[in-house]
Design a protein around this motif. Structure first.
Motif, PDB file in Angstrom:
ATOM      1  N   TYR A  39      50.854  67.036  25.826  1.00  0.00           N
ATOM      2  CA  TYR A  39      50.944  65.689  26.393  1.00  0.00           C
ATOM      3  C   TYR A  39      50.516  65.684  27.852  1.00  0.00           C
ATOM      4  N   VAL A  40      49.720  64.703  28.216  1.00  0.00           N
ATOM      5  CA  VAL A  40      49.327  64.472  29.606  1.00  0.00           C
ATOM      6  C   VAL A  40      49.651  63.018  29.909  1.00  0.00           C
ATOM      7  N   LYS A  41      50.436  62.813  30.947  1.00  0.00           N
ATOM      8  CA  LYS A  41      50.842  61.457  31.309  1.00  0.00           C
ATOM      9  C   LYS A  41      49.611  60.643  31.729  1.00  0.00           C
ATOM     10  N   PRO A  42      49.480  59.401  31.220  1.00  0.00           N
ATOM     11  CA  PRO A  42      48.319  58.584  31.606  1.00  0.00           C
ATOM     12  C   PRO A  42      48.324  58.302  33.104  1.00  0.00           C
ATOM     13  N   GLY A  43      47.142  58.324  33.682  1.00  0.00           N
ATOM     14  CA  GLY A  43      47.011  58.099  35.118  1.00  0.00           C
ATOM     15  C   GLY A  43      47.058  56.629  35.470  1.00  0.00           C
ATOM     16  N   LYS A  44      47.216  56.365  36.747  1.00  0.00           N
ATOM     17  CA  LYS A  44      47.218  54.996  37.255  1.00  0.00           C
ATOM     18  C   LYS A  44      45.933  54.780  38.040  1.00  0.00           C
ATOM     19  N   ARG A  45      45.407  53.584  37.945  1.00  0.00           N
ATOM     20  CA  ARG A  45      44.216  53.222  38.694  1.00  0.00           C
ATOM     21  C   ARG A  45      44.587  52.164  39.715  1.00  0.00           C
ATOM     22  N   LYS A  46      43.888  52.169  40.835  1.00  0.00           N
ATOM     23  CA  LYS A  46      44.124  51.151  41.862  1.00  0.00           C
ATOM     24  C   LYS A  46      43.209  49.968  41.569  1.00  0.00           C
ATOM     25  N   MET A  47      43.774  48.801  41.450  1.00  0.00           N
ATOM     26  CA  MET A  47      43.015  47.598  41.146  1.00  0.00           C
ATOM     27  C   MET A  47      43.111  46.635  42.322  1.00  0.00           C
ATOM     28  N   GLU A  48      41.969  46.106  42.718  1.00  0.00           N
ATOM     29  CA  GLU A  48      41.929  45.111  43.779  1.00  0.00           C
ATOM     30  C   GLU A  48      41.103  43.919  43.310  1.00  0.00           C
ATOM     31  N   THR A  49      41.444  42.765  43.791  1.00  0.00           N
ATOM     32  CA  THR A  49      40.664  41.570  43.485  1.00  0.00           C
ATOM     33  C   THR A  49      39.510  41.495  44.469  1.00  0.00           C
ATOM     34  N   LEU A  50      38.301  41.448  43.944  1.00  0.00           N
ATOM     35  CA  LEU A  50      37.116  41.312  44.786  1.00  0.00           C
ATOM     36  C   LEU A  50      36.771  39.841  44.910  1.00  0.00           C
ATOM     37  N   LEU A  51      36.736  39.361  46.115  1.00  0.00           N
ATOM     38  CA  LEU A  51      36.410  37.962  46.340  1.00  0.00           C
ATOM     39  C   LEU A  51      34.899  37.804  46.462  1.00  0.00           C
ATOM     40  N   PRO A  52      34.320  36.892  45.684  1.00  0.00           N
ATOM     41  CA  PRO A  52      32.883  36.640  45.809  1.00  0.00           C
ATOM     42  C   PRO A  52      32.545  36.132  47.209  1.00  0.00           C
ATOM     43  N   THR A  53      31.345  36.449  47.672  1.00  0.00           N
ATOM     44  CA  THR A  53      30.943  36.035  49.019  1.00  0.00           C
ATOM     45  C   THR A  53      30.958  34.521  49.173  1.00  0.00           C
ATOM     46  N   ALA A  54      30.676  33.801  48.094  1.00  0.00           N
ATOM     47  CA  ALA A  54      30.680  32.337  48.155  1.00  0.00           C
ATOM     48  C   ALA A  54      32.089  31.811  48.419  1.00  0.00           C
ATOM     49  N   VAL A  55      33.101  32.474  47.879  1.00  0.00           N
ATOM     50  CA  VAL A  55      34.482  32.041  48.099  1.00  0.00           C
ATOM     51  C   VAL A  55      34.896  32.348  49.528  1.00  0.00           C
ATOM     52  N   VAL A  56      34.520  33.528  50.015  1.00  0.00           N
ATOM     53  CA  VAL A  56      34.871  33.913  51.379  1.00  0.00           C
ATOM     54  C   VAL A  56      34.195  32.973  52.384  1.00  0.00           C
ATOM     55  N   ALA A  57      32.922  32.636  52.129  1.00  0.00           N
ATOM     56  CA  ALA A  57      32.177  31.754  53.022  1.00  0.00           C
ATOM     57  C   ALA A  57      32.495  30.274  52.792  1.00  0.00           C
ATOM     58  N   GLU A  58      33.311  29.999  51.781  1.00  0.00           N
ATOM     59  CA  GLU A  58      33.702  28.638  51.417  1.00  0.00           C
ATOM     60  C   GLU A  58      32.487  27.747  51.160  1.00  0.00           C
ATOM     61  N   GLU A  59      31.535  28.283  50.397  1.00  0.00           N
ATOM     62  CA  GLU A  59      30.342  27.520  50.026  1.00  0.00           C
ATOM     63  C   GLU A  59      30.665  26.580  48.870  1.00  0.00           C
ATOM     64  N   THR A  60      29.943  25.475  48.816  1.00  0.00           N
ATOM     65  CA  THR A  60      30.104  24.558  47.698  1.00  0.00           C
ATOM     66  C   THR A  60      29.237  25.046  46.543  1.00  0.00           C
ATOM     67  N   LEU A  61      29.447  24.480  45.381  1.00  0.00           N
ATOM     68  CA  LEU A  61      28.667  24.854  44.208  1.00  0.00           C
ATOM     69  C   LEU A  61      27.190  24.544  44.420  1.00  0.00           C
ATOM     70  N   ALA A  62      26.904  23.445  45.094  1.00  0.00           N
ATOM     71  CA  ALA A  62      25.511  23.074  45.379  1.00  0.00           C
ATOM     72  C   ALA A  62      24.851  24.118  46.274  1.00  0.00           C
ATOM     73  N   ASP A  63      25.591  24.634  47.266  1.00  0.00           N
ATOM     74  CA  ASP A  63      25.052  25.676  48.144  1.00  0.00           C
ATOM     75  C   ASP A  63      24.738  26.946  47.360  1.00  0.00           C
ATOM     76  N   VAL A  64      25.621  27.308  46.451  1.00  0.00           N
ATOM     77  CA  VAL A  64      25.423  28.521  45.654  1.00  0.00           C
ATOM     78  C   VAL A  64      24.188  28.373  44.766  1.00  0.00           C
ATOM     79  N   LYS A  65      24.043  27.218  44.117  1.00  0.00           N
ATOM     80  CA  LYS A  65      22.880  26.977  43.257  1.00  0.00           C
ATOM     81  C   LYS A  65      21.593  26.990  44.068  1.00  0.00           C
ATOM     82  N   LYS A  66      21.631  26.410  45.259  1.00  0.00           N
ATOM     83  CA  LYS A  66      20.455  26.375  46.124  1.00  0.00           C
ATOM     84  C   LYS A  66      20.053  27.798  46.531  1.00  0.00           C
TER      85      LYS A  66
END
Length: 100
Positions: A39-66
């Protein structure tokens, strides 16, 4: 873009991150469970939420499409230039015969 930020804070997102922390079940683990190994105990992984650049820059959907459209046009232009350059460097004539 506020919906994504709300989702990141939500219970559903946190539950999914917690589920992803445990390494997935593997064939080796199945063999050990069947008595073919120790038996080998299952390992743990570090999980982080990656924020898209559009969310960080607070772009609108129209800006992203453009921006996507501009990126697509720039890529087409680069592809066309590469094809022209390749055609110029080619040792073949219009019939496909190699010139020596």
């Amino acid at each position: 873009m506020g919906a994504f930020k709300e989702h990141v804070k939500s219970k559903v997102h946190k539950r999914r991150l917690h589920a992803l922390k445990t390494e997935p079940y593997t064939i080796e683990e199945a063999n050990r469970a069947a008595g073919m190994g120790s038996y080998v105990k299952p390992g743990k992984r570090k999980m982080e939420t990656l924020l898209p650049t559009a969310v960080v820059a607070e772009e609108t959907l129209a800006d992203v499409k453009k921006r996507a459209k501009l990126d697509e046009e720039a890529q087409k232009k680069l592809d066309e230039e590469a094809m022209e350059k390749k055609a110029e460097e080619s040792d073949e004539d219009d019939d496909g015969d190699v010139n020596m």
